[in-house]
Scaffold this motif. Structure first.
Motif, PDB file in Angstrom:
ATOM      1  N   GLN A 124      -4.531   3.242  -6.573  1.00  0.00           N
ATOM      2  CA  GLN A 124      -4.344   2.606  -5.280  1.00  0.00           C
ATOM      3  C   GLN A 124      -5.684   2.319  -4.635  1.00  0.00           C
ATOM      4  O   GLN A 124      -6.572   3.175  -4.606  1.00  0.00           O
ATOM      5  CB  GLN A 124      -3.509   3.515  -4.360  1.00  0.00           C
ATOM      6  CG  GLN A 124      -3.272   2.958  -2.973  1.00  0.00           C
ATOM      7  CD  GLN A 124      -2.453   1.676  -2.986  1.00  0.00           C
ATOM      8  OE1 GLN A 124      -1.528   1.548  -3.771  1.00  0.00           O
ATOM      9  NE2 GLN A 124      -2.786   0.737  -2.139  1.00  0.00           N
ATOM     10  N   GLN A 171      -4.760   5.610   4.679  1.00  0.00           N
ATOM     11  CA  GLN A 171      -5.120   4.260   4.268  1.00  0.00           C
ATOM     12  C   GLN A 171      -6.171   3.696   5.212  1.00  0.00           C
ATOM     13  O   GLN A 171      -6.219   4.036   6.392  1.00  0.00           O
ATOM     14  CB  GLN A 171      -3.882   3.362   4.258  1.00  0.00           C
ATOM     15  CG  GLN A 171      -2.813   3.801   3.274  1.00  0.00           C
ATOM     16  CD  GLN A 171      -1.524   3.015   3.464  1.00  0.00           C
ATOM     17  OE1 GLN A 171      -0.902   3.047   4.517  1.00  0.00           O
ATOM     18  NE2 GLN A 171      -1.133   2.296   2.436  1.00  0.00           N
ATOM     19  N   MET A 182      -8.710  11.633   1.155  1.00  0.00           N
ATOM     20  CA  MET A 182      -7.632  12.474   0.629  1.00  0.00           C
ATOM     21  C   MET A 182      -7.996  13.926   0.938  1.00  0.00           C
ATOM     22  O   MET A 182      -9.059  14.413   0.550  1.00  0.00           O
ATOM     23  CB  MET A 182      -7.470  12.264  -0.877  1.00  0.00           C
ATOM     24  CG  MET A 182      -6.394  13.113  -1.519  1.00  0.00           C
ATOM     25  SD  MET A 182      -6.092  12.686  -3.269  1.00  0.00           S
ATOM     26  CE  MET A 182      -7.690  13.125  -4.005  1.00  0.00           C
ATOM     27  N   VAL A 225      -7.827   3.355   0.125  1.00  0.00           N
ATOM     28  CA  VAL A 225      -7.621   4.740   0.546  1.00  0.00           C
ATOM     29  C   VAL A 225      -8.883   5.227   1.253  1.00  0.00           C
ATOM     30  O   VAL A 225      -9.974   5.206   0.686  1.00  0.00           O
ATOM     31  CB  VAL A 225      -7.290   5.650  -0.655  1.00  0.00           C
ATOM     32  CG1 VAL A 225      -7.136   7.094  -0.200  1.00  0.00           C
ATOM     33  CG2 VAL A 225      -6.026   5.165  -1.350  1.00  0.00           C
ATOM     34  N   LEU A 270       1.010   4.197  -2.868  1.00  0.00           N
ATOM     35  CA  LEU A 270       0.798   5.616  -2.616  1.00  0.00           C
ATOM     36  C   LEU A 270       1.998   6.438  -3.053  1.00  0.00           C
ATOM     37  O   LEU A 270       1.851   7.560  -3.554  1.00  0.00           O
ATOM     38  CB  LEU A 270       0.515   5.843  -1.131  1.00  0.00           C
ATOM     39  CG  LEU A 270      -0.853   5.383  -0.621  1.00  0.00           C
ATOM     40  CD1 LEU A 270      -1.006   5.701   0.863  1.00  0.00           C
ATOM     41  CD2 LEU A 270      -1.979   6.039  -1.411  1.00  0.00           C
ATOM     42  N   GLN A 323       0.823  -1.202   0.000  1.00  0.00           N
ATOM     43  CA  GLN A 323       0.000   0.000   0.000  1.00  0.00           C
ATOM     44  C   GLN A 323       0.860   1.257   0.000  1.00  0.00           C
ATOM     45  O   GLN A 323       0.596   2.210  -0.736  1.00  0.00           O
ATOM     46  CB  GLN A 323      -0.938   0.001   1.197  1.00  0.00           C
ATOM     47  CG  GLN A 323      -2.151  -0.902   1.037  1.00  0.00           C
ATOM     48  CD  GLN A 323      -3.187  -0.656   2.116  1.00  0.00           C
ATOM     49  OE1 GLN A 323      -2.860  -0.453   3.274  1.00  0.00           O
ATOM     50  NE2 GLN A 323      -4.442  -0.677   1.743  1.00  0.00           N
ATOM     51  N   SER A 324       1.912   1.254   0.819  1.00  0.00           N
ATOM     52  CA  SER A 324       2.794   2.417   0.870  1.00  0.00           C
ATOM     53  C   SER A 324       3.489   2.632  -0.463  1.00  0.00           C
ATOM     54  O   SER A 324       3.637   3.764  -0.927  1.00  0.00           O
ATOM     55  CB  SER A 324       3.837   2.238   1.986  1.00  0.00           C
ATOM     56  OG  SER A 324       3.221   2.146   3.247  1.00  0.00           O
ATOM     57  N   MET A 342      -3.128  11.504   2.428  1.00  0.00           N
ATOM     58  CA  MET A 342      -3.968  10.339   2.144  1.00  0.00           C
ATOM     59  C   MET A 342      -3.870   9.354   3.293  1.00  0.00           C
ATOM     60  O   MET A 342      -2.766   8.989   3.713  1.00  0.00           O
ATOM     61  CB  MET A 342      -3.559   9.696   0.819  1.00  0.00           C
ATOM     62  CG  MET A 342      -4.157  10.371  -0.386  1.00  0.00           C
ATOM     63  SD  MET A 342      -3.980   9.431  -1.920  1.00  0.00           S
ATOM     64  CE  MET A 342      -2.289   9.829  -2.340  1.00  0.00           C
TER      65      MET A 342
END
Length: 216
Positions: free
Chosen positions: A145, A200, A151, A148, A51, A47-48, A198
């Motif tokens: 992605q 997660q 944002m 999320v 992003l 995930q990182s 953002m």
């Protein structure tokens, strides 16, 4: 006198088996915990990484953002929760500069990016801008992605000299709201930076990145 070899009694065998069973259970629990932790860590790293790639694309778009004189006082950036819409320059080798509307959206936990057709006609750009704002652009959105949660954006507004009208009353970070238009009445100083946060899903601390607007 002959001696008879002594073997294990039934109780001793049962005790040994019980000890081995306990050791096996403890070992399995430890191994299972390690595997689960590794899966969680791998998912978090994926995930990182996703992003970071999305931030890299945003940085490229912000660096190539079109300026006010080129747009003849049209809006070039609009940011609000879970939505970013901007106009960027498309620079090709031995090609004239063209303009393109790019939009980022977070919908149902998925961050997407959509780019319009490029054009040199400002009247056509107006239609592309409105289509992006209303999410009616026929171009396909690319998923950047998943997972999320939200944002959030802020603008960096530089401190203005005394007596100069600005978007905000003082310099610093300000919540992003509305569209930015160069040359708008009463506005002589525009934000020079965009901060994107953002979060997660399942996490409380967001990933934050700041970009210069129109750095190229």
């Amino acid at each position: 006198m002959t001696s008879r070899a002594r073997g294990f009694t039934l109780i001793e065998l049962l005790l040994a088996i019980s000890i081995l069973a306990i050791i096996a259970v403890l070992g399995w629990r430890g191994l299972d915990s390690i595997v689960r932790s590794r899966e969680t860590l791998t998912a978090g790293m994926d995930q990182s990484r996703g992003l970071q790639l999305a931030f890299a694309q945003m940085q490229s778009d912000c660096e190539n953002m079109a300026d006010g004189p080129l747009l003849r006082n049209r809006a070039f950036l609009q940011a609000e929760d879970n939505r970013i819409t901007l106009v960027r320059m498309v620079l090709g080798e031995n090609q004239p500069t063209r303009l393109q509307v790019v939009s980022y959206r977070v919908v149902d936990g998925v961050l997407t990016r959509r780019e319009s057709a490029s054009t040199r006609e400002l009247t056509q750009l107006d239609g592309l801008w409105q289509a992006a704002l209303s999410d009616t652009d026929p171009a396909a959105a690319v998923a950047l992605q998943a997972g999320v949660q939200n944002m959030v954006m802020r603008f960096w507004v530089p401190t203005a000299n005394s007596g100069v009208s600005v978007v905000s009353n003082a310099g610093g970070w300000r919540p992003a709201a509305g569209a930015l238009t160069a040359g708008a009445p009463g506005v002589t100083v525009l934000p020079t930076g965009l901060e994107v946060s953002m979060t997660q899903q399942g996490l409380e601390i967001p990933m934050v990145k700041s970009f210069l607007l129109g750095a190229l």
